[in-house]
Scaffold this motif. Structure first.
Motif, short mmCIF file in Angstrom:
data_model
loop_
_atom_site.label_atom_id
_atom_site.label_comp_id
_atom_site.label_asym_id
_atom_site.label_seq_id
_atom_site.Cartn_x
_atom_site.Cartn_y
_atom_site.Cartn_z
N PHE A 148 0.86 -1.18 0.00
CA PHE A 148 0.00 0.00 0.00
C PHE A 148 0.89 1.24 0.00
O PHE A 148 2.06 1.17 0.36
CB PHE A 148 -0.97 -0.01 1.19
N ASN A 149 0.33 2.37 -0.43
CA ASN A 149 1.14 3.56 -0.65
C ASN A 149 0.91 4.61 0.43
O ASN A 149 -0.21 4.91 0.79
CB ASN A 149 0.80 4.17 -2.01
N GLN A 150 2.04 5.18 0.87
CA GLN A 150 2.00 6.33 1.76
C GLN A 150 1.35 7.49 1.01
O GLN A 150 1.56 7.65 -0.19
CB GLN A 150 3.46 6.66 2.07
N GLY A 151 0.58 8.32 1.71
CA GLY A 151 -0.04 9.47 1.06
C GLY A 151 0.96 10.58 0.79
O GLY A 151 2.09 10.56 1.30
N VAL A 152 0.53 11.54 -0.02
CA VAL A 152 1.36 12.73 -0.26
C VAL A 152 0.51 13.97 0.05
O VAL A 152 -0.71 13.91 0.07
CB VAL A 152 1.88 12.81 -1.72
N THR A 167 18.56 27.94 -2.94
CA THR A 167 19.80 27.51 -2.28
C THR A 167 19.58 27.41 -0.78
O THR A 167 20.41 26.89 -0.06
CB THR A 167 20.93 28.51 -2.55
N LYS A 168 18.48 27.98 -0.29
CA LYS A 168 18.14 27.81 1.13
C LYS A 168 16.65 27.51 1.25
O LYS A 168 15.91 27.69 0.28
CB LYS A 168 18.54 29.05 1.94
N PRO A 169 16.19 27.01 2.41
CA PRO A 169 14.78 26.62 2.52
C PRO A 169 13.84 27.75 2.11
O PRO A 169 14.02 28.90 2.51
CB PRO A 169 14.63 26.27 4.01
N ASN A 170 12.89 27.39 1.27
CA ASN A 170 11.96 28.39 0.73
C ASN A 170 10.52 27.95 0.85
O ASN A 170 9.61 28.60 0.36
CB ASN A 170 12.28 28.61 -0.76
N GLY A 171 10.31 26.79 1.48
CA GLY A 171 8.95 26.29 1.54
C GLY A 171 8.78 25.28 2.65
O GLY A 171 9.72 25.00 3.41
N ILE A 172 7.57 24.74 2.71
CA ILE A 172 7.21 23.88 3.83
C ILE A 172 6.60 22.58 3.32
O ILE A 172 5.72 22.59 2.45
CB ILE A 172 6.23 24.62 4.77
N LYS A 173 7.11 21.47 3.86
CA LYS A 173 6.47 20.17 3.67
C LYS A 173 5.80 19.83 5.00
O LYS A 173 6.39 20.06 6.06
CB LYS A 173 7.50 19.10 3.31
N LEU A 174 4.60 19.29 4.93
CA LEU A 174 3.88 18.92 6.15
C LEU A 174 4.02 17.41 6.37
O LEU A 174 3.86 16.63 5.43
CB LEU A 174 2.39 19.28 6.00
N GLU A 175 4.32 17.03 7.61
CA GLU A 175 4.53 15.62 7.90
C GLU A 175 3.80 15.24 9.18
O GLU A 175 3.62 16.07 10.07
CB GLU A 175 6.02 15.35 8.15
N ARG A 176 3.43 13.97 9.23
CA ARG A 176 3.00 13.39 10.50
C ARG A 176 4.00 12.31 10.86
O ARG A 176 4.60 11.71 9.98
CB ARG A 176 1.60 12.77 10.36
N PHE A 177 4.15 12.06 12.18
CA PHE A 177 5.07 11.03 12.62
C PHE A 177 4.28 9.89 13.25
O PHE A 177 3.20 10.11 13.81
CB PHE A 177 6.07 11.59 13.64
N VAL A 178 4.83 8.70 13.15
CA VAL A 178 4.18 7.52 13.71
C VAL A 178 3.83 7.74 15.20
O VAL A 178 2.78 7.32 15.67
CB VAL A 178 5.11 6.29 13.55
N PHE A 179 4.72 8.44 15.92
CA PHE A 179 4.52 8.57 17.36
C PHE A 179 3.53 9.68 17.73
O PHE A 179 3.29 9.93 18.91
CB PHE A 179 5.85 8.75 18.10
N ASP A 180 2.92 10.34 16.74
CA ASP A 180 1.90 11.34 17.06
C ASP A 180 0.72 10.75 17.82
O ASP A 180 -0.03 11.47 18.46
CB ASP A 180 1.38 12.03 15.78
N VAL A 181 0.52 9.42 17.73
CA VAL A 181 -0.60 8.81 18.47
C VAL A 181 -0.28 8.66 19.96
O VAL A 181 -1.21 8.54 20.77
CB VAL A 181 -1.00 7.41 17.93
N PHE A 182 1.01 8.64 20.33
CA PHE A 182 1.37 8.28 21.70
C PHE A 182 0.60 9.06 22.79
O PHE A 182 0.16 8.46 23.77
CB PHE A 182 2.88 8.41 21.95
N GLY A 209 5.07 11.93 5.62
CA GLY A 209 5.72 11.49 6.85
C GLY A 209 5.30 10.07 7.21
O GLY A 209 4.26 9.59 6.78
N ASN A 210 6.10 9.38 8.06
CA ASN A 210 5.74 7.98 8.37
C ASN A 210 4.44 7.88 9.16
O ASN A 210 3.81 6.82 9.20
CB ASN A 210 6.90 7.23 9.05
N GLY A 211 3.99 9.00 9.75
CA GLY A 211 2.70 8.99 10.43
C GLY A 211 1.52 8.90 9.47
O GLY A 211 0.38 8.69 9.88
N GLY A 212 1.80 9.04 8.17
CA GLY A 212 0.77 8.84 7.16
C GLY A 212 0.33 7.39 7.07
O GLY A 212 -0.66 7.08 6.41
N VAL A 213 1.06 6.51 7.76
CA VAL A 213 0.74 5.07 7.71
C VAL A 213 -0.69 4.79 8.18
O VAL A 213 -1.36 3.91 7.65
CB VAL A 213 1.76 4.24 8.53
#
Length: 490
Positions: free
Chosen positions: A198-202, A377-392, A226-230
């Motif tokens: 199965f595929n991780q979301g984007v 050449t330097k950070p110019n944007g944002i990627k949003l992620e969830r982590f597996v441990f966000d449920v803890f 992010g791996n929290g997308g699982v």
């Protein structure tokens, strides 16, 4: 969050989509739409229709509002005695009970495994999925093969009657290559129908002001969530329903890059199940106070993970009274247990409460005004992620188990030759474990002190069991043991 849309491409549906994007403050993505050729316009329309633009724009607002607010959190170490430790020799009897319970559940077809395999080997100088990487063992086994063989051995130990379903989460870039690798390897000896891909979301990438970025004219820039997308991916792919139909009740989840992972770990699964936990985590003691790993601790009196960057060096160096052991010592290794009930019934309502984490990144994109490609050449944007441990923090009954690092954790993160968490250290740690297994069974290994290339196939021994016939023998140091009956002795 990116479900392929079935909306048909008409002038009415295009006008409605433009309206939705404009209302969400994302109307800029349609600049230049009329200049796209028909094929690109159709694909772009499909991609935009598949993005829940109101929802993802809300994710950005909530995540950026919460970012930097963590400062007021009360962070405390886990209480001594609140978790068990496999490092404590006094717990040998309990460990045998946990293992027996885990094997009983495996034998009853109640245990499945989730593999987080979204990563590419880019840092290792490979464009293949990380699981395809060969760390240089005598067997030339890839990480995928080692892990599959451990599953086969556990199935065999349970009397060859058990099946351990294997759910493999890939990402867009690794999906096709991973499935092809499994097919070519004949599923490493497992049955095709017991493996579920199965595929991780984007999610779209944003500029700092919350505008969705375009990777090129007619294409939104997206990144894995992010791996929290699982959790969401398990649901929308039908994986949880598939497990339910098979009667699975317990799930072990781990990350592909750990060559020492005890896949479907009977001791951990049995420990968590006997505790009646809905979620569990393995931890390893930190190598040193300044090792850059996340640590499981209490945040506002709930379980959580504090990242290395979040605690001061004074906090990191705190020790438990009189023992010299670090207070913040429960290194998180992305090795988790869940009940299927928790994943299927509790997590969906919890997910609405998680904020995404903000990762500031360099994101190539097209300037919609000028049409020019911007290569930052330097950070110019944002990627949003969830982590597996966000449920803890939301877990009612959590089971934390401390295990020995040299037996269970050697991650592959860095390029060959870098000396830490790299192919050479992974190989060294796995071969050293094989030597310890043989020595514990009463064998002597020729040249053991000079790190021989001594490998025991996981098909012969999962965790040191089944080697009784080696007692009293002196074994050739450089050898691969694939059959306990044909071992090379000196």
């Amino acid at each position: 969050t990116m479900v392929q849309s079935t909306a048909s491409f008409t002038s009415e549906s295009l006008a409605a989509l433009k309206q939705r994007y404009a209302e969400a403050g994302q109307g800029h993505v349609f600049k230049g739409f009329d200049e796209l050729d028909d094929k690109t316009a159709g694909e772009f329309f499909g991609q935009l229709s598949g993005i829940e633009v109101e929802r993802v724009t809300g994710f950005f607002k909530n995540a950026t509002a919460a970012h930097g607010q963590e400062g007021g959190d009360k962070i405390e170490p886990l209480e001594a005695g609140s978790f068990a430790s496999a490092l404590d020799s006094a717990q040998a009897d309990e460990r045998a009970q946990w293992r027996a319970e885990g094997m009983r559940l495996i034998g009853a077809n109640k245990v499945a495994v989730i593999l987080l395999a979204g990563g590419q080997g880019s840092r290792l100088g490979s464009s293949e999925p990380k699981g395809c990487y060969d760390i240089g063992l005598p067997s030339q086994s890839s990480l995928f093969a080692i892990q599959a063989h451990r599953i086969r051995r556990l199935q065999q130990l349970s009397g060859n009657t058990a099946t351990i379903p294997w759910l493999v989460m890939t990402s867009g870039p690794t999906s096709a290559a991973t499935q092809a690798t499994f097919a070519q390897a004949d599923y490493f000896g497992l049955r095709e129908e017991d493996v579920f891909f199965f595929n991780q979301g984007v999610l779209p990438c944003f500029d700092f002001d919350g505008h969705i970025l375009l990777e090129q004219a007619g294409r939104v820039a997206v990144a894995p969530n992010g791996n929290g997308g699982v959790y969401e991916a398990l649901r929308v792919s039908g994986a949880l329903d598939w497990l339910r139909e098979r009667g699975v009740e317990h799930v072990h989840s781990y990350c592909v890059d750990n060559c020492l992972v005890r896949v479907a770990d009977p001791e951990f699964v049995g420990y968590a199940a006997l505790r009646g936990a809905e979620c569990g985590a393995l931890v390893v003691p930190k190598k040193a106070w300044d090792e850059p790993v996340g640590v499981i601790c209490l945040r506002n009196s709930r379980y959580g993970v504090v990242e290395y960057s979040e605690i001061s060096s004074e906090m990191a160096q705190l020790t438990r009274d009189g023992s010299g052991e670090l207070a913040y010592n429960a290194g998180n290794i992305c090795n988790h247990y869940y009940t299927l009930d928790f994943l299927q019934h509790r997590v969906p309502e919890l997910e609405a409460k998680f904020e995404h984490h903000v990762a500031k990144k360099k994101i190539k994109h097209v300037d919609v005004e000028s049409g020019d490609l911007v290569i930052p050449t330097k950070p110019n944007g944002i990627k949003l992620e969830r982590f597996v441990f966000d449920v803890f923090p939301h877990v009612e009954r959590m089971a934390v188990l401390e295990v020995a690092r040299n037996d269970q954790f050697s991650p592959l993160k860095n390029a060959p030759g870098s000396g830490v968490d790299c192919p050479e250290t992974a190989r060294r740690d796995l071969l050293a474990q094989c030597v310890r297994f043989a020595e514990a069974a009463g064998a002597t290994i020729q040249g053991a002190e000079s790190e021989p290339a001594f490998e025991i196939s996981p098909l012969v021994s999962y965790g040191g069991e089944g080697l009784e016939s080696l007692r009293g023998k002196t074994l050739v140091g450089d050898q691969l043991i694939t059959d306990i009956e044909s071992v090379q002795t000196v």
